[in-house]
Design a protein around this motif. Structure first.
Motif, PDB file in Angstrom:
ATOM      1  N   ASP A  12      50.438   4.801 -48.296  1.00  0.00           N
ATOM      2  CA  ASP A  12      49.848   3.905 -49.289  1.00  0.00           C
ATOM      3  C   ASP A  12      49.279   4.684 -50.474  1.00  0.00           C
ATOM      4  OD1 ASP A  12      50.476   1.735 -47.716  1.00  0.00           O
ATOM      5  OD2 ASP A  12      48.462   1.519 -46.869  1.00  0.00           O
ATOM      6  N   ALA A  13      48.602   5.791 -50.194  1.00  0.00           N
ATOM      7  CA  ALA A  13      48.008   6.598 -51.257  1.00  0.00           C
ATOM      8  C   ALA A  13      49.093   7.239 -52.131  1.00  0.00           C
ATOM      9  CB  ALA A  13      47.099   7.670 -50.660  1.00  0.00           C
ATOM     10  N   LEU A  14      50.165   7.725 -51.515  1.00  0.00           N
ATOM     11  CA  LEU A  14      51.261   8.318 -52.270  1.00  0.00           C
ATOM     12  C   LEU A  14      51.936   7.280 -53.167  1.00  0.00           C
ATOM     13  CD1 LEU A  14      53.081  10.745 -52.889  1.00  0.00           C
ATOM     14  CD2 LEU A  14      54.478  10.067 -50.911  1.00  0.00           C
ATOM     15  N   THR A  15      52.138   6.090 -52.631  1.00  0.00           N
ATOM     16  CA  THR A  15      52.732   5.011 -53.419  1.00  0.00           C
ATOM     17  C   THR A  15      51.844   4.676 -54.621  1.00  0.00           C
ATOM     18  OG1 THR A  15      53.759   4.110 -51.430  1.00  0.00           O
ATOM     19  CG2 THR A  15      53.626   2.648 -53.321  1.00  0.00           C
ATOM     20  N   ALA A  16      50.550   4.568 -54.391  1.00  0.00           N
ATOM     21  CA  ALA A  16      49.616   4.265 -55.483  1.00  0.00           C
ATOM     22  C   ALA A  16      49.601   5.391 -56.518  1.00  0.00           C
ATOM     23  CB  ALA A  16      48.218   4.027 -54.932  1.00  0.00           C
ATOM     24  N   LEU A  17      49.645   6.630 -56.063  1.00  0.00           N
ATOM     25  CA  LEU A  17      49.637   7.768 -56.978  1.00  0.00           C
ATOM     26  C   LEU A  17      50.873   7.767 -57.870  1.00  0.00           C
ATOM     27  CD1 LEU A  17      48.343  10.462 -57.882  1.00  0.00           C
ATOM     28  CD2 LEU A  17      49.729  11.563 -56.121  1.00  0.00           C
ATOM     29  N   ILE A  18      52.049   7.553 -57.284  1.00  0.00           N
ATOM     30  CA  ILE A  18      53.279   7.519 -58.080  1.00  0.00           C
ATOM     31  C   ILE A  18      53.263   6.331 -59.043  1.00  0.00           C
ATOM     32  CG2 ILE A  18      55.796   7.261 -57.968  1.00  0.00           C
ATOM     33  CD1 ILE A  18      55.652   8.864 -55.327  1.00  0.00           C
ATOM     34  N   ALA A  19      52.744   5.201 -58.591  1.00  0.00           N
ATOM     35  CA  ALA A  19      52.645   4.026 -59.459  1.00  0.00           C
ATOM     36  C   ALA A  19      51.729   4.312 -60.654  1.00  0.00           C
ATOM     37  CB  ALA A  19      52.139   2.827 -58.670  1.00  0.00           C
ATOM     38  N   ILE A  63      47.672  -0.280 -55.181  1.00  0.00           N
ATOM     39  CA  ILE A  63      46.248  -0.012 -54.931  1.00  0.00           C
ATOM     40  C   ILE A  63      45.690  -1.044 -53.958  1.00  0.00           C
ATOM     41  CG2 ILE A  63      43.948  -0.001 -56.003  1.00  0.00           C
ATOM     42  CD1 ILE A  63      45.349   1.299 -58.473  1.00  0.00           C
ATOM     43  N   ALA A  64      46.054  -2.299 -54.124  1.00  0.00           N
ATOM     44  CA  ALA A  64      45.607  -3.333 -53.179  1.00  0.00           C
ATOM     45  C   ALA A  64      46.102  -3.032 -51.768  1.00  0.00           C
ATOM     46  CB  ALA A  64      46.089  -4.705 -53.638  1.00  0.00           C
ATOM     47  N   ASN A  65      47.299  -2.490 -51.671  1.00  0.00           N
ATOM     48  CA  ASN A  65      47.895  -2.186 -50.370  1.00  0.00           C
ATOM     49  C   ASN A  65      47.082  -1.154 -49.592  1.00  0.00           C
ATOM     50  OD1 ASN A  65      49.894  -2.930 -48.602  1.00  0.00           O
ATOM     51  ND2 ASN A  65      51.526  -1.866 -49.659  1.00  0.00           N
ATOM     52  N   ILE A  66      46.348  -0.299 -50.297  1.00  0.00           N
ATOM     53  CA  ILE A  66      45.515   0.709 -49.634  1.00  0.00           C
ATOM     54  C   ILE A  66      44.407   0.034 -48.818  1.00  0.00           C
ATOM     55  CG2 ILE A  66      43.851   2.574 -50.030  1.00  0.00           C
ATOM     56  CD1 ILE A  66      45.522   3.371 -52.483  1.00  0.00           C
ATOM     57  N   PHE A  67      43.860  -1.055 -49.336  1.00  0.00           N
ATOM     58  CA  PHE A  67      42.687  -1.669 -48.734  1.00  0.00           C
ATOM     59  C   PHE A  67      43.002  -2.808 -47.761  1.00  0.00           C
ATOM     60  CE2 PHE A  67      41.475   0.090 -52.865  1.00  0.00           C
ATOM     61  CZ  PHE A  67      40.526   1.002 -52.439  1.00  0.00           C
TER      62      PHE A  67
END
Length: 138
Positions: A12-19, A63-67
């Motif tokens: 999730d964090a990697l996806t948010a970082l790339i986004a 970012i929502a997916n992280i939480f």
């Protein structure tokens, strides 16, 4: 409720970082061609605007997916990321024209970078969907 594993949080964090790289890049190093001397804009400018908007949606979903802890909800958010990433990859050159000259910024940098980053986001989100829908072992 089972605790989320480190690998799920890292995904999730990697996806948010790339986004976020894609979103920030759309305003900086992935920016399309500048305006013309007469103050008008080339078509690639509008492609850049669309990329920024879709990238903002992808960043918000990731970012929502992280939480989120609910697996069904996470799968739904990840499907949204996949669909928006595909849309984002199709914007420059397919849905909105870019410049005719291949050495222009929009063709040399923006189009390939958006395609690669959006493709990586789609793959990561598909992995997240599969992990979210995987049944827990007892």
């Amino acid at each position: 409720m089972k605790q989320r594993s480190f690998s799920n949080i890292a995904l999730d964090a990697l996806t948010a970082l790339i986004a976020l790289v894609l979103l920030i890049g759309s305003f900086t190093f992935l920016k399309t061609c500048p305006g013309m001397e007469d103050g008008s804009w080339m078509a690639c400018h509008w492609a850049g605007q669309a990329i920024s908007g879709v990238s903002a949606v992808i960043a918000a979903l990731s970012i929502a997916n992280i939480f989120i802890k609910d697996k069904g909800f996470k799968a739904g958010l990840s499907v949204g990321i996949v669909l928006n990433a595909i849309l984002n990859a199709l914007i420059p050159g397919t849905l909105i024209n870019t410049c005719m000259m291949p050495d222009m910024q929009c063709n040399a940098v923006t189009k390939p970078a958006v395609a690669v980053l959006s493709g990586v986001l789609a793959v990561l989100a598909i992995i997240n969907v599969l992990l979210s829908l995987k049944k827990e072992s007892k």
